[in-house]
Design an enzyme around this catalytic site. Structure first.
Site, PDB file in Angstrom:
ATOM      1  CE  LYS A 104     -61.657  -6.101  18.556  1.00 25.27           C
ATOM      2  NZ  LYS A 104     -60.932  -5.480  19.773  1.00 25.27           N
ATOM      3  CB  SER A 124     -58.892  -2.599  17.684  1.00 20.80           C
ATOM      4  OG  SER A 124     -59.215  -3.326  19.097  1.00 20.80           O
ATOM      5  CB  SER A 138     -59.280  -2.199  21.727  1.00 20.55           C
ATOM      6  OG  SER A 138     -58.290  -1.975  20.948  1.00 20.55           O
TER       7      SER A 138
END
Lengths: 505, 499
Positions: free
Chosen positions: A82, A157, A181
């Site tokens: 990420k 997210s 997330s």
């Protein structure tokens, strides 16, 4: 050959690499090819680091050829990271214009651990700007598309990390979970995502959204893969004061034990407040089926009440923006990142840069947080929210006194169409209703695929929650559930994902 | 703004009661910064002592410096404070380019030390108890250098340079409660408090406390209330008070200025003011509209500080003798009058003398060296006594060489000159400059005989019992040996040769 390698789970791929049946370079190349083929549709990555991935894989191959034991059980396996973790050799943007092209002068602790474990970092994945959002639509670089249905969101997210797994662009990924997330994207993409106990994985080098809630964690297509990755990244870090100085729970062993399929003697609590109204019928049906499956495995399923969970969302949207308003103050054009030269003073440059560099959701939360912390409002907002947080922790403590794990649907709905909730922040926030309490209390949670919703054929996630440092029992239940579901449904859920159209490219 | 009306000081104290408050920032001399491992040395090239944490890089996190916490607790204990058993850091949020994170990690409502006092002794021996409200830990900011423009201030500057070497250096802020009833002595009390606080912190060995280098900084809060009314006035906060003398002058100036405003029927503005060293006046800085909203909240990146009672007691055990108590003991031991003691303290000689005595020298000789010859040398060089390039141990060695007769006083001064010039230790200077007293009797006897032969009349007088006449022969021998003879021995030899 290539496409086969991308379908393997990480544990199997690692075995093949370590036994020299397949090289790490081949594994990396297969995934890079897959990325090249499907990225145009999926947009899971913000940066692909083909060259360094192959170099890192070649080192693993050389070391195995020299007879050295693999650096970790996952050495040579590719991973999607990420874009919120600092990487010295790749940009780190957090999905924001304000950090476009920024190359950190250091590696996050998690990044270093991945490298030390010989894991091949393929690149950095898309995310809602500074991890604020539930759909990856708030990425400044465009949304990620759900590989199950490209017009749908991949969650957020960490939509990029989850979509990379579902699209077979990587067998492993790293996410961060501030309010769901990791787990909500896992649920809507039919993958596995784990939010470890707060302090379980170092936050050093994780660009903060909300410091007291953020937690990095593993994402994978199987529970065992997540456990293997968990053991690589977890553990005490002297550079993170909030990191727990205790042994990492033996989650790999727990996952293997769970896969044998016996949960007798275990008590599973259904949180009364996380269900019913507001949950899509197909989600509820899948969850009910999951409960029956847990009972079939020998677990005793009971209902428990966590009366303060209903205030969780409200408390979360005071605490998170408060911390955000302070954490994101550093983006001022003075030292790094975007700089908009407008006006004569430093203050004017700061204002112009922040105006241009932050997206609407980030600005909304900075304004909310600045307000909540203001003198005269602090007690009514931030202070009250902290009290709710304490009450939620007590709810968990009381529940875990009765049961070993708690369960709920991970998200109230399946993946919704891109654009549907972008103008309705409240509807967007409701996505995280079931995942937020674990972040507020700092306990562990995971999402495992539970099935497809009847009405839209899209994946549904089962959330399993465990006490702080109780990851072992959580992985055990997750692995048992996964094995039983796979046995009953003749294969893993992810096998039912539609093929992406790649031939034309 | 027009020139303020200033009221004569005597008038001010006749009409008003000053209310004084002092905030002192002490920069700790830890090896590393408050929340990261960067060095803290003063004067390095700009932006060379920085890392992701103290530059506020995205993702970097703070870790508390244990030595800084120790120093804070020791300062708290030395100021008779209670040490908080549990406390969190807080974020003080405001935007300024010299602050990398745009918040300062500080302590707000949970300071490490609270409710102490310091007994301050004024020049005439009066003791004033100054109550300490709190001492708390925080990090320093970077430094801005405003380039272009006439004043060196940000207003009118063309551009600004930022140096983050100081960002994250540990600070302790020590805040007094309001000091009432000081009347005409307010300026003196302020100076005496800061002086004594400086000496105290210095004795703990936790800071250089150099006001000229900014490792100790003082803010003066002052308000006036109409005499005997007990009604609190509006206060001003004067910053940039960078010497002990300035503390006194700033209080005095602000008292006169406040009185001027009040007697003109005006109202004092609550504001930050800056002390101007040259004029001894203050000028307005930014106006505090009610109070700036720093949106404090507990720092989520750090865990609470929870010193155990055992640790606190262990640290209490490390507190040195209080500097003023030590002075009293020393002056009793050395038989000093109060005036002599004050002279030694003011000259910065007391510690040096004590260390010289500790290194084995007799107190009298140690005192005389530091107060006389070494003070002269320091004055000539224009440096403080303590910065002379000679250590107390070296001075003690010189004294030892004199006592043993290997040097006489004249040679000893040359040895000291050599040490000050960087030629090495006293023994090395003796060696390299060839300064040893001629103690070889053979050489001396020859010189004595030669001198006696050259002055037969004097020799005759000595033989006749006029021992006092030997002085002339001693002088001649000393001249012949270029001062390297031991005069006492020469005299003995003369008597012997004439015997």
């Amino acid at each position: 050959m290539s496409s086969d390698l991308t379908r393997l789970d990480a544990a199997t791929l690692a075995e093949k690499i370590h036994s020299r049946e397949v090289s790490a370079v081949e594994a990396a190349q297969a995934h890079l090819d897959r990325i090249a083929a499907v990225e145009g549709d999926v947009h899971a990555f913000l940066h692909v680091a083909g060259e360094s991935a192959l170099e890192s894989a070649a080192l693993v191959d050389a070391s195995i050829a020299a007879g050295t034991a693999p650096a970790s059980p996952l050495a040579g396996v590719p991973l999607a990271l990420k874009d919120v973790f600092a990487t010295i050799d790749m940009p780190t943007t957090c999905g924001s214009r304000i950090l476009e092209g920024w190359r950190p002068p250091y590696d996050a602790t998690l990044t270093s651990r991945l490298r030390a474990a010989g894991i091949t970092i393929l690149g950095k994945t898309n995310m809602d700007e500074f991890a604020m959002g539930s759909s990856t639509e708030y990425s400044a670089y465009g949304p990620t598309h759900n590989p199950w249905a490209l017009d749908r969101i991949a969650g957020g997210s960490g939509g990029g990390s989850a979509a990379a797994l579902a699209a077979f662009e990587a067998p492993l990924a790293i996410g961060t979970d501030t309010g769901g997330s990791i787990r909500q994207p896992a649920a809507v993409t039919g993958t596995v995502g784990v939010k470890p106990t707060y302090g379980g994985v170092s936050r050093y080098g994780l660009v903060a959204c909300a410091s007291s809630l953020d937690q990095g964690g593993p994402c994978a297509r199987t529970v065992l893969d997540a456990a293997l990755l968990h053991e690589v990244i977890a553990g005490h870090d002297p550079l993170d004061s909030t990191s727990i100085d205790a042994p990492v729970p033996a989650v790999v062993e727990a996952a293997r034990l769970g896969a044998t399929g016996d949960l007798s003697g275990l008590r599973v609590g259904v949180v009364r407040e996380l269900g019913g109204e507001g949950y899509q019928p197909g989600v509820r049906a899948s969850f009910d089926a999951a409960l029956r499956r847990l009972e079939k495995l020998g677990a005793e399923v009971v209902e428990v009440s966590c009366p303060h969970f209903e205030y969780g969302l409200a408390a979360y949207y005071l605490i998170l923006p408060s911390e955000v308003s302070s954490n994101l103050a550093r983006f001022d054009a003075m030292r790094y990142g975007l700089r908009v030269e407008k006006g004569a003073s430093a203050e004017e440059v700061m204002a112009a840069t922040r105006e241009a560099g932050f997206g609407p959701e980030v600005k909304r939360r900075i304004i909310l947080g600045t307000y909540a912390l203001s003198s005269g409002y602090y007690d009514a907002y931030y202070g009250q929210a902290q009290k709710v947080r304490t009450l939620i922790s007590r709810d968990f403590a009381a529940a875990f006194a009765q049961v070993d794990v708690l369960v709920s649907p991970t998200a109230p709905t399946t993946a919704f169409p891109i654009g549907e909730k972008i103008d309705d922040p409240l509807a967007m926030y409701l996505n995280d209703l079931a995942t937020i309490p674990t972040n507020l209390a700092g306990v562990a949670g995971m999402s495992v695929p539970s099935g497809l919703a009847e009405e839209d054929g899209l994946p549904v996630g089962l959330q399993i929650m465990a006490p702080a440092l109780g990851e072992a029992v959580m992985y055990r239940v997750g692995a048992a559930f996964e094995a039983a579901r796979n046995a009953d449904e003749s294969g893993p859920l992810i096998a039912r994902i539609p093929e992406l159209e790649v031939a034309a490219r | 703004m027009s020139t303020p009306t200033l009221i004569e000081f005597d008038d001010v104290v006749a009409r008003f009661d000053p209310m004084l408050g002092l905030e002192v920032h002490v920069e700790l001399s830890t090896n590393t910064k408050m929340f990261c491992g960067c060095p803290t040395e003063f004067g390095a090239e700009p932006n060379t002592q920085v890392c992701p944490t103290c530059l506020g890089m995205p993702g970097a996190l703070p870790v508390v410096n244990r030595t800084a916490v120790e120093s804070a607790i020791r300062i708290g204990l030395a100021l008779n404070c209670s040490i908080a058993p549990w406390g969190r850091f807080a974020r003080k949020n405001y935007f300024y380019p010299d602050m990398p994170k745009n918040f300062q990690t500080s302590q707000y409502d949970e300071p490490i030390a609270v409710d102490g006092w310091l007994d301050v002794e004024l020049d005439d021996g009066t003791i004033v108890r100054v109550e300490i409200e709190r001492a708390h830990m925080e990090e320093d900011t970077g430094k801005s250098l405003h380039v272009g423009g006439a004043t060196g201030r940000i207003h009118g500057a063309e551009y600004s340079l930022l140096d983050y070497n100081r960002a994250g250096v540990p600070l302790i802020e020590i805040v007094t409660k309001m000091i009432p009833d000081t009347g005409a002595r307010a300026p003196e009390v302020a100076r005496a408090y800061v002086t004594q606080l400086r000496d105290l912190v210095k004795s703990l060995g936790v800071s250089d406390v150099r006001m000229d280098q900014g490792s100790m900084r003082c803010d003066v809060n002052l308000s006036l209330s109409p005499k005997g009314s007990g009604v609190l006035g509006t206060r001003s906060e004067t910053k940039n008070v960078n010497s002990l003398r300035s503390v006194e002058r700033a209080v005095r100036y602000e008292m006169s200025r406040h009185a001027g405003v009040l007697l003109d029927g005006g109202t004092v503005v609550q504001e930050t003011r800056h002390f101007e060293e040259q004029s001894g006046s203050t000028r307005a800085g930014r106006i505090k509209e009610t109070s700036e909203d720093y949106r404090y909240f507990p720092e989520p990146d750090l865990v609470p500080i929870a010193p155990t009672p055992e640790w606190v007691e262990e640290l209490r055990g490390t507190l040195p003798e209080l500097p003023w108590e030590r002075r009293k003991r020393i002056s009793a031991e050395w038989g000093l009058t109060a005036e002599e003691l004050r002279d030694l303290v003011n000259a910065g000689a007391l510690d040096l003398i004590e260390a010289t005595v500790a290194a084995g020298a007799p107190a009298g000789e140690a005192r005389s060296w530091w107060v006389a010859y070494l003070t002269q040398q320091a004055n000539t060089a224009g440096v403080p006594l303590e910065e002379l390039a000679i250590t107390p141990a070296q001075v003690a060695r010189v004294i030892e060489l004199v006592t043993s007769g290997e040097l006489n006083n004249k040679l000893a001064r040359q040895v000291v000159d050599g040490v000050l010039a960087g030629e090495g230790s006293p023994d090395e200077v003796v060696e390299s400059r060839g300064l040893k007293v001629v103690s070889d009797d053979g050489a001396l006897i020859a010189a004595v005989d030669e001198a006696l032969a050259a002055q037969p009349d004097v020799a005759e007088k000595i033989r006749g019992g006029k021992v006092a006449a030997a002085g002339a022969i001693v002088g001649a021998v000393m001249k012949a040996t270029k001062g390297q003879a031991d005069a006492k021995r020469v005299r003995e030899l003369i008597i012997e040769r004439c015997g």
